[in-house]
Design a protein around this motif. Structure first.
Motif, mmCIF file in Angstrom:
data_model
loop_
_atom_site.group_PDB
_atom_site.id
_atom_site.type_symbol
_atom_site.label_atom_id
_atom_site.label_comp_id
_atom_site.label_asym_id
_atom_site.label_seq_id
_atom_site.Cartn_x
_atom_site.Cartn_y
_atom_site.Cartn_z
ATOM 1 N N ARG A 39 0.859 -1.177 0.000
ATOM 2 C CA ARG A 39 0.000 0.000 0.000
ATOM 3 C C ARG A 39 0.895 1.226 0.000
ATOM 4 N NH1 ARG A 39 -5.341 -0.041 0.940
ATOM 5 N NH2 ARG A 39 -5.336 -1.963 2.165
ATOM 6 N N CYS A 40 0.612 2.157 -0.916
ATOM 7 C CA CYS A 40 1.413 3.385 -0.979
ATOM 8 C C CYS A 40 0.903 4.377 0.051
ATOM 9 C CB CYS A 40 1.394 3.976 -2.389
ATOM 10 S SG CYS A 40 -0.032 5.007 -2.726
ATOM 11 N N HIS A 44 -3.198 3.546 -2.189
ATOM 12 C CA HIS A 44 -3.395 2.634 -3.315
ATOM 13 C C HIS A 44 -2.816 1.262 -2.972
ATOM 14 C CE1 HIS A 44 -3.184 6.658 -5.542
ATOM 15 N NE2 HIS A 44 -4.450 6.274 -5.572
ATOM 16 N N THR A 48 3.585 -6.042 -5.966
ATOM 17 C CA THR A 48 4.924 -5.793 -6.479
ATOM 18 C C THR A 48 5.872 -6.838 -5.909
ATOM 19 O OG1 THR A 48 6.588 -4.088 -6.869
ATOM 20 C CG2 THR A 48 5.683 -4.217 -4.660
ATOM 21 N N LYS A 58 13.343 0.007 -6.305
ATOM 22 C CA LYS A 58 12.839 0.895 -5.259
ATOM 23 C C LYS A 58 13.972 1.278 -4.317
ATOM 24 C CE LYS A 58 8.319 -1.247 -5.488
ATOM 25 N NZ LYS A 58 8.725 -2.072 -6.626
ATOM 26 N N CYS A 70 4.208 4.161 -7.684
ATOM 27 C CA CYS A 70 2.912 3.530 -7.447
ATOM 28 C C CYS A 70 2.260 3.300 -8.802
ATOM 29 C CB CYS A 70 2.050 4.443 -6.574
ATOM 30 S SG CYS A 70 0.334 3.906 -6.493
ATOM 31 N N MET A 79 6.022 3.194 0.313
ATOM 32 C CA MET A 79 5.096 2.063 0.314
ATOM 33 C C MET A 79 5.534 1.035 1.334
ATOM 34 S SD MET A 79 6.090 0.724 -3.466
ATOM 35 C CE MET A 79 5.668 2.334 -4.133
#
Ligand SMILES: [Zn+2]
Length: 101
Positions: A39-40, A44, A48, A58, A70, A79
């Protein structure tokens, strides 16, 4: 010769730590290593690839916090992985299908 053994010893220790971190994450309820729900910072939810101890796409900010793109909101954000038991049925449908494409 001694330097080589030091390098080998360091590599072995790092490998053991990476395996231990990933085992800990899996036992804690995260789908790590592998395709994990994250979850960012804007809320959202998306899947991943998350492997403890390594990240090519990342920036690692901590063991369970990364900064990256995202794919839902198409923005850059921090995230965090989401534990499997923290997902609602709606979250699972969003992540794994069931909704019309
Ligand atoms: Zn987002």
């Amino acid at each position: 010769m001694t330097a080589l053994w030091v390098v080998v010893a360091v590599l072995v220790v790092v490998a053991v730590l990476v395996v231990a971190l990933n085992l800990w994450a899996r036992r804690a309820g995260y789908q790590i290593p592998g395709r994990s729900p994250v979850r960012c910072s804007k809320g959202h939810l998306f899947l991943t690839t998350w492997v403890m101890g390594g990240s090519l796409t990342k920036v690692r900010l901590g063991p369970l916090t990364r900064w990256g793109h995202c794919s839902v909101g198409r923005h850059w954000a921090t995230m965090r992985p989401v534990k499997d038991d923290e997902l609602s049925d709606k979250d699972r449908t969003t992540l794994y299908g069931g909704a019309p494409q």
